[in-house]
Design a protein around this motif. Structure first.
Motif, mmCIF file in Angstrom:
data_model
loop_
_atom_site.group_PDB
_atom_site.id
_atom_site.type_symbol
_atom_site.label_atom_id
_atom_site.label_comp_id
_atom_site.label_asym_id
_atom_site.label_seq_id
_atom_site.Cartn_x
_atom_site.Cartn_y
_atom_site.Cartn_z
ATOM 1 N N UNK A 191 0.826 -1.210 0.043
ATOM 2 C CA UNK A 191 0.059 0.171 -0.004
ATOM 3 C C UNK A 191 1.030 1.253 -0.200
ATOM 4 N N UNK A 192 2.304 1.152 0.030
ATOM 5 C CA UNK A 192 2.963 2.396 0.100
ATOM 6 C C UNK A 192 3.083 2.824 -1.388
ATOM 7 N N UNK A 193 2.341 4.235 -1.390
ATOM 8 C CA UNK A 193 1.968 4.855 -2.814
ATOM 9 C C UNK A 193 1.690 6.218 -2.413
ATOM 10 N N UNK A 194 1.704 7.016 -3.335
ATOM 11 C CA UNK A 194 0.959 8.379 -3.397
ATOM 12 C C UNK A 194 -0.431 8.288 -3.659
ATOM 13 N N UNK A 195 -1.159 8.839 -2.787
ATOM 14 C CA UNK A 195 -2.673 8.820 -2.822
ATOM 15 C C UNK A 195 -3.213 10.296 -3.497
ATOM 16 N N UNK A 196 -3.952 10.210 -4.324
ATOM 17 C CA UNK A 196 -4.295 11.342 -5.133
ATOM 18 C C UNK A 196 -5.898 11.579 -4.859
ATOM 19 N N UNK A 197 -6.551 12.618 -4.501
ATOM 20 C CA UNK A 197 -7.889 12.876 -4.750
ATOM 21 C C UNK A 197 -7.952 13.708 -6.184
ATOM 22 N N UNK A 198 -9.205 13.540 -6.683
ATOM 23 C CA UNK A 198 -9.625 14.382 -7.852
ATOM 24 C C UNK A 198 -10.820 14.771 -8.124
ATOM 25 N N UNK A 199 -11.112 15.750 -8.411
ATOM 26 C CA UNK A 199 -12.746 16.282 -8.854
ATOM 27 C C UNK A 199 -13.119 15.607 -10.194
ATOM 28 N N UNK A 200 -14.188 15.104 -10.268
ATOM 29 C CA UNK A 200 -14.772 14.533 -11.482
ATOM 30 C C UNK A 200 -15.795 15.463 -12.283
ATOM 31 N N UNK A 201 -15.326 15.917 -13.127
ATOM 32 C CA UNK A 201 -16.073 17.057 -13.913
ATOM 33 C C UNK A 201 -17.265 16.195 -14.934
ATOM 34 N N UNK A 202 -18.272 16.452 -14.499
ATOM 35 C CA UNK A 202 -19.134 15.484 -15.680
ATOM 36 C C UNK A 202 -19.883 16.630 -16.567
ATOM 37 N N UNK A 203 -19.875 15.830 -17.615
ATOM 38 C CA UNK A 203 -20.715 16.849 -18.889
ATOM 39 C C UNK A 203 -21.577 15.582 -19.590
ATOM 40 N N UNK A 204 -22.644 16.131 -20.148
ATOM 41 C CA UNK A 204 -23.494 14.958 -20.786
ATOM 42 C C UNK A 204 -22.603 14.089 -21.493
ATOM 43 N N UNK A 205 -22.762 12.954 -21.347
ATOM 44 C CA UNK A 205 -22.197 11.755 -22.047
ATOM 45 C C UNK A 205 -20.340 11.923 -22.050
ATOM 46 N N UNK A 206 -19.883 12.526 -20.894
ATOM 47 C CA UNK A 206 -18.578 12.571 -20.708
ATOM 48 C C UNK A 206 -18.206 12.989 -19.259
ATOM 49 N N UNK A 207 -16.863 12.697 -18.857
ATOM 50 C CA UNK A 207 -16.557 13.002 -17.625
ATOM 51 C C UNK A 207 -14.805 12.889 -17.526
ATOM 52 N N UNK A 208 -14.364 13.789 -16.695
ATOM 53 C CA UNK A 208 -12.876 13.798 -16.601
ATOM 54 C C UNK A 208 -12.679 14.157 -15.137
ATOM 55 N N UNK A 209 -11.157 13.956 -14.885
ATOM 56 C CA UNK A 209 -10.752 14.451 -13.591
ATOM 57 C C UNK A 209 -9.887 15.462 -13.602
ATOM 58 N N UNK A 210 -10.376 16.682 -13.087
ATOM 59 C CA UNK A 210 -9.655 17.893 -13.051
ATOM 60 C C UNK A 210 -10.322 18.776 -11.912
ATOM 61 N N UNK A 211 -9.593 19.471 -11.011
ATOM 62 C CA UNK A 211 -8.130 19.188 -10.884
ATOM 63 C C UNK A 211 -7.865 17.910 -10.206
ATOM 64 N N UNK A 212 -6.437 17.913 -9.748
ATOM 65 C CA UNK A 212 -5.931 16.821 -8.861
ATOM 66 C C UNK A 212 -5.364 17.411 -7.552
ATOM 67 N N UNK A 213 -5.475 16.893 -6.663
ATOM 68 C CA UNK A 213 -4.500 17.170 -5.414
ATOM 69 C C UNK A 213 -3.087 17.006 -5.446
ATOM 70 N N UNK A 214 -2.344 17.583 -4.512
ATOM 71 C CA UNK A 214 -0.788 17.358 -5.013
ATOM 72 C C UNK A 214 -0.371 15.997 -4.645
ATOM 73 N N UNK A 215 -1.243 15.207 -4.019
ATOM 74 C CA UNK A 215 -0.578 13.753 -3.575
ATOM 75 C C UNK A 215 -0.342 13.778 -2.114
ATOM 76 N N UNK A 216 -0.406 12.585 -1.469
ATOM 77 C CA UNK A 216 -0.047 12.282 -0.296
ATOM 78 C C UNK A 216 0.883 10.932 -0.129
ATOM 79 N N UNK A 217 1.874 11.131 0.180
ATOM 80 C CA UNK A 217 2.877 9.986 0.133
ATOM 81 C C UNK A 217 2.337 9.007 1.547
ATOM 82 N N UNK A 218 2.286 7.913 1.321
ATOM 83 C CA UNK A 218 1.924 7.015 2.457
ATOM 84 C C UNK A 218 2.744 5.816 2.596
#
Lengths: 111, 121
Positions: B90-117
């Protein structure tokens, strides 16, 4: 093992054009789910590069372009610059897994 | 501007738990889902799960089902990801990201800077 398949590495000289492929199947790209691309510079978080298969967010140079056909998608970068050295990831949605899925990433080296 | 700011690096022993926070600003927190993605050293991005910041509904990848819990505090515009029974993998960088939703499409933007665990005995 990634659901979406990308070449591990690509390279090109400054000014050249490179393409990065992303191959999926009938549960993801082939099921008409859009493909997005992210650029990850060394030591930083991924950044949205292309969304909805072909669209560039504001601020992304038009040297970057995306396309999609059937069960595959591609990212093209023209006029390569040293600052383009990064890892590039494709991403889509998979209906059989009910998960958002990423490609394995492609490391771009500018020679 | 729209921004996600994550909590700092963590070190845990095997078997312990970790909770990472992701504070949103610049937009209406309850109008978007927050997703969590991790990246082990030198490895690919791996999707973990998401929370509807509006109603609190969650969905987790089968791989992490039973070990991950995603919550949110709307008063603080913050999402949390807790991972239990940690192991070295489980050692990894963990990111959060906002999901932007559009009709028939979605994407991650922005992302957090990451947290190393880091999980190490």
């Amino acid at each position: 093992q990634s659901v979406l398949t990308q070449p591990p590495s690509v390279s090109g000289a400054p000014g050249q054009r490179v393409t990065i492929s992303c191959t999926g199947n009938s549960s993801n790209i082939g099921a008409h789910y859009d493909v997005n691309w992210y650029q990850q510079l060394p030591g930083t978080a991924p950044k949205l590069l292309i969304y909805g298969n072909t669209n560039r967010p504001s601020g992304v140079p038009d040297r970057f372009s995306g396309s999609k056909s059937g069960t595959s998608a591609s990212l093209a970068i023209t006029g390569l610059q040293a600052e383009d050295e990064a890892d590039y990831y494709c991403q889509s949605y998979d209906s059989s897994l009910s998960d958002w899925v990423f490609g394995g990433g492609s490391k771009l080296t500018v020679l | 501007q729209v921004q996600l700011v994550q909590s700092g690096a963590e070190v845990r022993k095997p078997g312990a738990s970790v909770k990472v926070s992701c504070k949103a600003s610049g937009y209406t927190f309850t109008s978007y889902a927050i997703h969590w993605v991790r990246q082990a050293p030198g490895q690919r991005l791996e999707w973990m799960g998401w929370i509807n910041a509006g109603n609190g509904n969650t969905y987790y990848s089968e791989k992490f089902q039973g070990r991950v819990t995603i919550t949110r505090d709307t008063s603080a515009s913050t999402a949390y990801m807790e991972l239990t029974s940690l192991r070295s993998e489980d050692t990894a960088v963990y990111y959060c990201a906002r999901l932007v939703v559009f009709p028939m499409s979605n994407w991650f933007d922005p992302w957090g800077q990451g947290t190393l665990v880091t999980v190490s005995s």
